[in-house]
Design a protein around this motif. Structure first.
Motif, PDB file in Angstrom:
ATOM      1  N   GLY A  12       0.851   1.826  -5.229  1.00 40.97           N
ATOM      2  CA  GLY A  12      -0.168   1.029  -4.558  1.00 40.97           C
ATOM      3  C   GLY A  12      -0.023   1.024  -3.044  1.00 40.97           C
ATOM      4  N   LYS A  13      -0.480  -0.057  -2.444  1.00 39.88           N
ATOM      5  CA  LYS A  13      -0.465  -0.188  -0.994  1.00 39.88           C
ATOM      6  C   LYS A  13       0.724  -1.016  -0.535  1.00 39.88           C
ATOM      7  CE  LYS A  13      -5.377   0.394  -0.720  1.00 39.88           C
ATOM      8  NZ  LYS A  13      -6.459  -0.237  -1.390  1.00 39.88           N
ATOM      9  N   ASN A  15       1.404  -3.886   0.854  1.00 42.23           N
ATOM     10  CA  ASN A  15       1.614  -5.297   0.545  1.00 42.23           C
ATOM     11  C   ASN A  15       1.334  -5.677  -0.900  1.00 42.23           C
ATOM     12  OD1 ASN A  15       2.385  -5.906   3.201  1.00 42.23           O
ATOM     13  ND2 ASN A  15       0.256  -5.980   3.834  1.00 42.23           N
ATOM     14  N   ASP A  16       1.036  -4.718  -1.751  1.00 40.38           N
ATOM     15  CA  ASP A  16       0.770  -5.026  -3.154  1.00 40.38           C
ATOM     16  C   ASP A  16       2.020  -5.619  -3.806  1.00 40.38           C
ATOM     17  OD1 ASP A  16      -1.777  -4.033  -2.897  1.00 40.38           O
ATOM     18  OD2 ASP A  16      -1.391  -2.178  -4.006  1.00 40.38           O
ATOM     19  N   GLU A  17       1.819  -6.637  -4.623  1.00 42.50           N
ATOM     20  CA  GLU A  17       2.930  -7.280  -5.327  1.00 42.50           C
ATOM     21  C   GLU A  17       3.191  -6.648  -6.688  1.00 42.50           C
ATOM     22  OE1 GLU A  17       2.344 -11.488  -5.505  1.00 42.50           O
ATOM     23  OE2 GLU A  17       1.837 -11.613  -3.386  1.00 42.50           O
ATOM     24  N   VAL A  19       2.899  -2.883  -9.164  1.00 38.37           N
ATOM     25  CA  VAL A  19       2.697  -1.445  -9.316  1.00 38.37           C
ATOM     26  C   VAL A  19       2.227  -1.244 -10.751  1.00 38.37           C
ATOM     27  CG1 VAL A  19       4.437  -0.827  -7.582  1.00 38.37           C
ATOM     28  CG2 VAL A  19       5.128  -1.049  -9.971  1.00 38.37           C
ATOM     29  N   ASN A  20       1.807  -0.042 -11.091  1.00 36.82           N
ATOM     30  CA  ASN A  20       1.431   0.192 -12.480  1.00 36.82           C
ATOM     31  C   ASN A  20       1.755   1.616 -12.912  1.00 36.82           C
ATOM     32  OD1 ASN A  20      -0.934   0.910 -10.797  1.00 36.82           O
ATOM     33  ND2 ASN A  20      -1.808   1.479 -12.751  1.00 36.82           N
ATOM     34  N   ARG A  59       0.127  -3.701 -15.096  1.00 31.26           N
ATOM     35  CA  ARG A  59       0.866  -4.111 -13.904  1.00 31.26           C
ATOM     36  C   ARG A  59       2.340  -4.323 -14.210  1.00 31.26           C
ATOM     37  NH1 ARG A  59      -0.810 -10.241 -12.319  1.00 31.26           N
ATOM     38  NH2 ARG A  59       0.858 -11.201 -13.476  1.00 31.26           N
ATOM     39  N   ARG A  77       6.489   4.034  -0.439  1.00 28.11           N
ATOM     40  CA  ARG A  77       5.373   3.548   0.376  1.00 28.11           C
ATOM     41  C   ARG A  77       5.578   3.893   1.853  1.00 28.11           C
ATOM     42  NH1 ARG A  77       4.572  -2.524  -2.171  1.00 28.11           N
ATOM     43  NH2 ARG A  77       3.348  -1.891  -3.996  1.00 28.11           N
ATOM     44  N   ARG A  82       2.065   8.118  -2.817  1.00 33.46           N
ATOM     45  CA  ARG A  82       1.465   7.167  -3.758  1.00 33.46           C
ATOM     46  C   ARG A  82       2.223   7.034  -5.076  1.00 33.46           C
ATOM     47  NH1 ARG A  82      -4.838   7.156  -5.693  1.00 33.46           N
ATOM     48  NH2 ARG A  82      -4.635   5.420  -7.142  1.00 33.46           N
TER      49      ARG A  82
END
Length: 98
Positions: A12-13, A15-17, A19-20, A59, A77, A82
């Motif tokens: 993810g990005k 600041n994303d809390e 991942v998947n 998630r 990151r 990615r």
């Protein structure tokens, strides 16, 4: 670039809390990715199995991960990549065929 493994973590990005786990078995895709193979015990709390794979695709909370896995996500990151392959999360740990 390389063809992605059949399962891989989308970090993810910044600041994303969460991942998947992404599944690319039916649609081979090429992209850059980072690999982490690490020593972990059978009692590792965060592994992927046949019972939890669907929830992993939705998630995985970063704060539930070990420091090693968390650092691997942060570094991936930071390199603006990615995808991250982690053996304990990307391989079904209760399957001899996976």
């Amino acid at each position: 670039m390389a063809v992605l493994p059949k399962r891989i973590i989308d970090v993810g990005k910044t600041n994303d809390e969460f991942v998947n786990l992404r599944d690319f078995r039916d649609k081979p895709t090429s992209a850059h990715y980072v690999c982490l193979s690490h020593r972990w015990r059978r009692s590792c709390p965060l592994i992927t199995t046949q019972l939890n794979i669907e929830s992993r695709k939705t998630r995985i909370a970063i704060d539930e991960l070990s420091a090693t896995l968390n650092d691997a996500i942060l570094l991936t990151r930071a390199f603006k990549i990615r995808y991250l392959w982690i053996d304990s999360l990307c391989i079904l740990q209760d399957s001899n065929l996976d």
